[in-house]
Design a protein around this motif. Structure first.
Motif, PDB file in Angstrom:
ATOM      1  N   ASP A 262       0.722  -1.364  -0.017  1.00 52.67           N
ATOM      2  CA  ASP A 262       0.076   0.012  -0.010  1.00 52.67           C
ATOM      3  C   ASP A 262       0.733   1.387  -0.021  1.00 52.67           C
ATOM      4  N   ASN A 263       2.015   1.099  -0.149  1.00 53.75           N
ATOM      5  CA  ASN A 263       2.957   2.258  -0.178  1.00 53.75           C
ATOM      6  C   ASN A 263       3.081   3.195   0.684  1.00 53.75           C
TER       7      ASN A 263
ATOM      8  N   LEU B 185      12.730   5.366   3.239  1.00 53.53           N
ATOM      9  CA  LEU B 185      12.860   5.587   1.743  1.00 53.53           C
ATOM     10  C   LEU B 185      12.748   4.517   0.876  1.00 53.53           C
ATOM     11  N   THR B 186      11.937   4.462  -0.309  1.00 58.26           N
ATOM     12  CA  THR B 186      12.097   3.289  -1.225  1.00 58.26           C
ATOM     13  C   THR B 186      12.471   3.896  -2.620  1.00 58.26           C
TER      14      THR B 186
ATOM     15  N   ASP C 225      10.530   9.233   3.301  1.00 52.50           N
ATOM     16  CA  ASP C 225       8.955   9.060   3.256  1.00 52.50           C
ATOM     17  C   ASP C 225       8.402   9.181   1.708  1.00 52.50           C
ATOM     18  N   GLN C 226       9.051   8.789   1.123  1.00 51.75           N
ATOM     19  CA  GLN C 226       8.659   8.650  -0.567  1.00 51.75           C
ATOM     20  C   GLN C 226       9.141   7.604  -1.405  1.00 51.75           C
ATOM     21  N   VAL C 227       8.478   7.156  -2.241  1.00 47.98           N
ATOM     22  CA  VAL C 227       8.957   6.189  -3.333  1.00 47.98           C
ATOM     23  C   VAL C 227       9.424   6.984  -4.297  1.00 47.98           C
ATOM     24  N   LEU C 228      10.881   6.971  -4.319  1.00 47.40           N
ATOM     25  CA  LEU C 228      11.752   7.702  -5.348  1.00 47.40           C
ATOM     26  C   LEU C 228      11.955   7.008  -6.598  1.00 47.40           C
TER      27      LEU C 228
END
Length: 580
Positions: free
Chosen positions: A459-460, A489-490, A565-568
């Motif tokens: 769910d990201n 961080l992803t 706190d983001q999908v980069l």
């Protein structure tokens, strides 16, 4: 043995290197050394079964018979991957096929009914899933075993390779929600009993190649194993059957693969169930570890000249700390102590202790099952799917393991052992692992015949979830709801000179406390394929000070002061960058 100089921020017990070993140990810039010992009162995990809520309904068909065919014990795998590029992970399950009682020697099971189909579940924007198997064309053939996902043709869409007893299949993702079976055209059908597989670029030409493990030279032969005097039959031990080499396919770049097992030096016969990849000796080339059942474990060193050499014994991962072989099943190959050196865990059967090997930095490993705490907590358990994951985002990789014995008769002779077992969650404290399963949710009190397991952030929300298959039972979607103030961080890599998924890339992420390292891969665990994105827990830090990516092409890319706190998404530079 290793030097404390290599330690970045953990308090794992260590020993001094010899002078010669210190010379050969990898050099790297050292971050500020700080303790990351957890604070008193830190909470365990919280994993919640959301299978019904997610509308995921899957039952693995094991087709148990009175003949006790070994095939019935194995279970099947699961993949977490985003097949339609909507930013949400989808789920693919592999399934068995009907087995008659008895089965004629030479027979190949066929999927005669939709209940035996493999299944693809598409995740919708509301977090529920819909079964799109027929639309996608992924019903499958044969008695399914494993799955591995990756974009083998660099077209931007994740493809699937599915292994089976009775015919492997390569499915090309058409980009419109459908897949095409390109097995015959690609030359990747193979023969025999295939298990786990891995995508990796064997020769760094920017194209992913394929390694397909095979378990045994086996057929539906009526062999009695068990206690005649007691009147019951059991599954035969792997020693009953000959070993067999894997299949290795080189991607020619035109939709075709050439079989190159012997040419690559990967043709040593084994009884292989699990595979994982990482650069264990820090020479810039990706190596391979193979979990073998009841024989020596294999570690293949990439020589860089288009070939590999098997170094399991010399690197000291072939056997356990007492020099004994064990039933290697699941495997993962990541750096759990944050020293920049990938470590190993291999799961096995009860009374054997899961095998933990800590990388010494001199091309050898130390058997650390005892000192890590894993040996004591797993002595009476049997493990299959396994992955390192930072479930609480504190910057330390923990362990999640699917468990259950292979023998459904095990309690007749060993009442202290069990066919069905709860899962294991082991928390990395920085000094060792501790079992936090009992405090981490109701699912850890439920007994399953656990087998395959894939991990990823479904769910990201920045917390790693899991999907688990069971042998002859339901699958489970486990949502990580661990309450933590820690940040994360992803990274989603996009290769251009390298393979598009960036598989084989090594990522070093540095915070104010320490550096962490991840090898990008979808392989590992048991029969399963996990999210290709690289996840990092950042602890209290809201910014990653630096991120260094060593791409398979050799390019080294550095990002600085990256917001947490983001999908980069990170694109590989197309210009040739100097190596560091």
């Amino acid at each position: 043995m290793r030097s404390h100089v290599l330690m970045s921020c953990l308090l794992w017990p260590s020993f001094a290197l010899s002078a010669a070993a210190q010379v050969t140990a990898p050099s790297k810039a050292q971050p500020t050394v700080r303790s990351t010992t957890p604070q008193a009162g830190s909470i365990p995990g919280s994993f919640v079964d959301i299978t019904a809520k997610s509308h995921v309904m899957f039952h693995g068909e094991a087709s148990h018979t009175t003949k006790k065919y070994l095939l019935e014990t194995m279970g099947s795998g699961v993949a977490l991957f985003d097949y339609d590029n909507d930013g949400l992970l989808d789920i693919f399950f592999v399934n068995g096929a009907p087995v008659s009682d008895p089965m004629a020697k030479g027979s190949i099971p066929q999927k005669t009914d939709p209940k035996y189909w493999n299944r693809l579940f598409h995740q919708k924007k509301d977090g529920t899933f819909e079964d799109v198997t027929e639309k996608a064309g992924l019903q499958g053939v044969g008695y399914g075993m494993g799955v591995i996902a990756a974009d083998y043709d660099n077209d931007g869409y994740e493809d699937l390779y599915v292994t089976a007893y009775g015919g492997n299949r390569l499915y090309h993702n058409n980009g419109n929600g459908t897949f095409t079976d390109v097995t015959e055209k690609s030359g990747t059908a193979g023969i025999g009993w295939s298990t786990s597989a891995a995508w990796m670029d064997l020769d760094n030409d920017g194209l992913l190649d394929l390694i397909v493990l095979r378990y045994l030279q086996w057929d539906f032969e009526d062999i009695w194993c068990g206690e005649h005097r007691e009147g019951y039959r059991s599954y035969c031990h792997p020693d009953t059957f000959p070993a067999i080499a894997p299949l290795v396919y080189h991607n020619d770049g035109n939709g075709h693969f050439a079989e190159v097992t012997a040419k690559m030096g990967l043709d040593k016969p084994g009884k292989a169930l699990g595979i994982a990849i990482a650069d264990f000796d820090r020479d810039g080339r990706t190596d391979i570890v193979i979990a073998n059942d009841s024989m020596l474990e294999f570690l293949y060193r990439n020589k860089g000249n288009g070939a590999f050499e098997e170094v399991g014994l010399s690197s000291e991962i072939a056997v356990d700390g007492d020099g004994r072989t064990y039933a290697g099943m699941g495997v993962d190959f990541q750096d759990f102590d944050n020293d920049g050196l990938p470590d190993l865990i291999l799961t096995n059967l009860a009374n054997q202790k899961y095998a933990v090997y800590r990388n010494n930095g001199d091309s050898s490993f130390s058997y650390d099952s005892y000192i890590s705490g894993i040996g004591g907590m797993t002595l009476l358990h049997s493990g299959w799917g396994v992955r390192f994951l930072d479930y609480d985002n504190d910057g330390l990789k923990d362990l999640l393991i699917a468990q259950g014995h292979d023998l459904d008769t095990i309690e007749l002779n060993f009442p202290q052992l069990h066919y069905k077992e709860p899962m294991l969650l082991a928390r990395n404290t920085g000094k060792g692992f501790v079992d936090v399963s009992a405090q981490s949710g109701d699912i850890f009190h439920q007994a399953w015949a656990g087998r395959g397991m894939a991990i990823g952030d479904i769910d990201n929300d920045g917390r790693i979830d899991a999907v688990v298959t069971t042998n002859g039972g339901s699958a489970y979607v486990l949502h990580n709801e661990t309450a933590t103030p820690n940040h994360w961080l992803t990274l989603s890599l996009v290769g251009h000179r390298s393979n598009r998924d960036g598989i084989g890339a090594e990522i070093k992420l540095t915070t104010s406390a320490c550096s962490q390292y991840v090898t990008v891969t979808t392989a590992g665990s048991y029969l399963s394929s996990s999210d290709k994105r690289a996840h990092f827990g950042l602890g209290a830090d809201t910014v990653a000070k630096s991120i260094e990516i060593r791409w398979p092409s050799g390019a080294v890319q550095v990002l600085e002061n990256v917001r947490a706190d983001q999908v980069l998404t990170v694109n590989e530079p197309t210009a040739i960058l100097p190596k560091r």
